[in-house]
Every structure is written in C-alpha cells, then in structure tokens.
Design a protein around this motif. Structure first.
Motif, mmCIF file in Angstrom:
data_model
loop_
_atom_site.group_PDB
_atom_site.id
_atom_site.type_symbol
_atom_site.label_atom_id
_atom_site.label_comp_id
_atom_site.label_asym_id
_atom_site.label_seq_id
_atom_site.Cartn_x
_atom_site.Cartn_y
_atom_site.Cartn_z
ATOM 1 N N ASP A 29 33.470 30.124 48.150
ATOM 2 C CA ASP A 29 33.156 31.504 47.770
ATOM 3 C C ASP A 29 31.652 31.741 47.770
ATOM 4 O OD1 ASP A 29 35.822 32.119 47.466
ATOM 5 O OD2 ASP A 29 35.834 31.706 45.312
ATOM 6 N N ARG A 86 35.267 40.828 46.718
ATOM 7 C CA ARG A 86 35.113 39.522 46.066
ATOM 8 C C ARG A 86 34.810 39.698 44.574
ATOM 9 N NH1 ARG A 86 36.041 34.526 48.727
ATOM 10 N NH2 ARG A 86 35.878 35.014 50.919
ATOM 11 N N ALA A 124 40.399 37.641 38.186
ATOM 12 C CA ALA A 124 40.763 36.243 37.951
ATOM 13 C C ALA A 124 40.337 35.790 36.556
ATOM 14 C CB ALA A 124 40.133 35.344 39.007
ATOM 15 N N THR A 125 39.261 36.350 36.016
ATOM 16 C CA THR A 125 38.776 35.938 34.704
ATOM 17 C C THR A 125 39.442 36.708 33.569
ATOM 18 O OG1 THR A 125 36.945 37.525 34.787
ATOM 19 C CG2 THR A 125 36.519 35.279 35.588
ATOM 20 N N THR A 158 42.247 37.926 31.086
ATOM 21 C CA THR A 158 43.504 37.389 30.559
ATOM 22 C C THR A 158 44.466 38.547 30.348
ATOM 23 O OG1 THR A 158 42.695 37.561 28.301
ATOM 24 C CG2 THR A 158 42.410 35.437 29.410
ATOM 25 N N GLN A 178 37.996 40.765 42.767
ATOM 26 C CA GLN A 178 38.917 39.636 42.656
ATOM 27 C C GLN A 178 38.439 38.626 41.622
ATOM 28 O OE1 GLN A 178 39.168 38.223 46.682
ATOM 29 N NE2 GLN A 178 40.815 39.636 47.213
ATOM 30 N N ALA A 179 37.132 38.388 41.574
ATOM 31 C CA ALA A 179 36.595 37.454 40.584
ATOM 32 C C ALA A 179 36.787 38.005 39.180
ATOM 33 C CB ALA A 179 35.116 37.190 40.850
#
Length: 127
Positions: free
Chosen positions: A5, A43, A50-51, A53, A46-47
C-alpha cells in the motif's frame, strides 16, 4: 498500512506530481492528475473503513433486558400519554384550564417520584 500500500501511494503521488509539474497542456494535466487523485481518495476511504469498528447490532427485543428499567420506562411513557391527553382535552375545550393545571401538577409529582426511584436505583446498583 502494508508495504504494498505504501508503494502504491508513493507511486500515485509521484504520478500526480509529474502531471502537475511536467505537463503543460491544461486538459491533459487535469486528466492525468484526476485518476491517481481518485485512487488516492479511494485508498484513504478504504483505510478509514478498515480501522472503524462496527457497532454491535442489537435486536428490538434485546435492547433492554433490565426489567426494573423497562418498568420505569413504561411508567414514564404512561405519564407522557396522560399529559398529552390532558393538553388535548384542554385545547378541545372539554377540560377547564384549572382542572388541566391540577392534572398536570399530579403528573409532575408522579414524574418527580419516578425520577427519585430511578436515581435511587442507579445509586444502589452502579453497574
């Protein structure tokens, strides 16, 4: 962020810099810079996702299993309905303002008592 990445992000930033610094034609520069900019934004989204919850999903039946609290909430809703009915009857002329004030005063006293019960219960069981 993974190594792949990082390399992709660096490559996209270099491509944007190339488009901005080297290309003279305005439309060509915009076209070349647009694609890597959108890929960088994708990106980043998406990041971020992903972090994050996910919030636990709770069914309607399992929202409150504490029967004491459920009873207090039901009692509170009963008082709201009673107050709304009192206001509606007074607005419709079926209840005199003095009677409505007396009824509202009674509702207020019962709500204060309910608040004291809830506060006492919360102090007794802080968990």
């Amino acid at each position: 962020m993974e190594q792949g990445d990082k390399v992709t992000v660096i490559l996209l930033v270099v491509l944007v810099a190339f488009a901005v610094l080297i290309v003279d034609e305005r439309w060509l520069r915009a076209a070349i810079a647009f694609v890597p900019t959108m890929l960088l934004a994708q990106r980043a989204v998406q990041a971020r996702l992903a972090t994050r919850t996910p919030a636990p999903s709770v069914g309607a039946a399992n929202r409150r299993e504490d029967q004491d609290i459920r009873a207090h909430i039901d009692d509170l809703l009963k008082h709201f309905r009673e107050f709304y009915t009192t206001c509606h009857l007074m607005a419709a002329g079926q209840l005199e303002p003095e009677e409505a004030k007396d009824l509202a005063g009674g509702i207020e006293r019962r709500l204060n008592k309910l608040l004291a019960e809830v506060t006492d219960a919360a102090r007794a069981d802080p968990a």
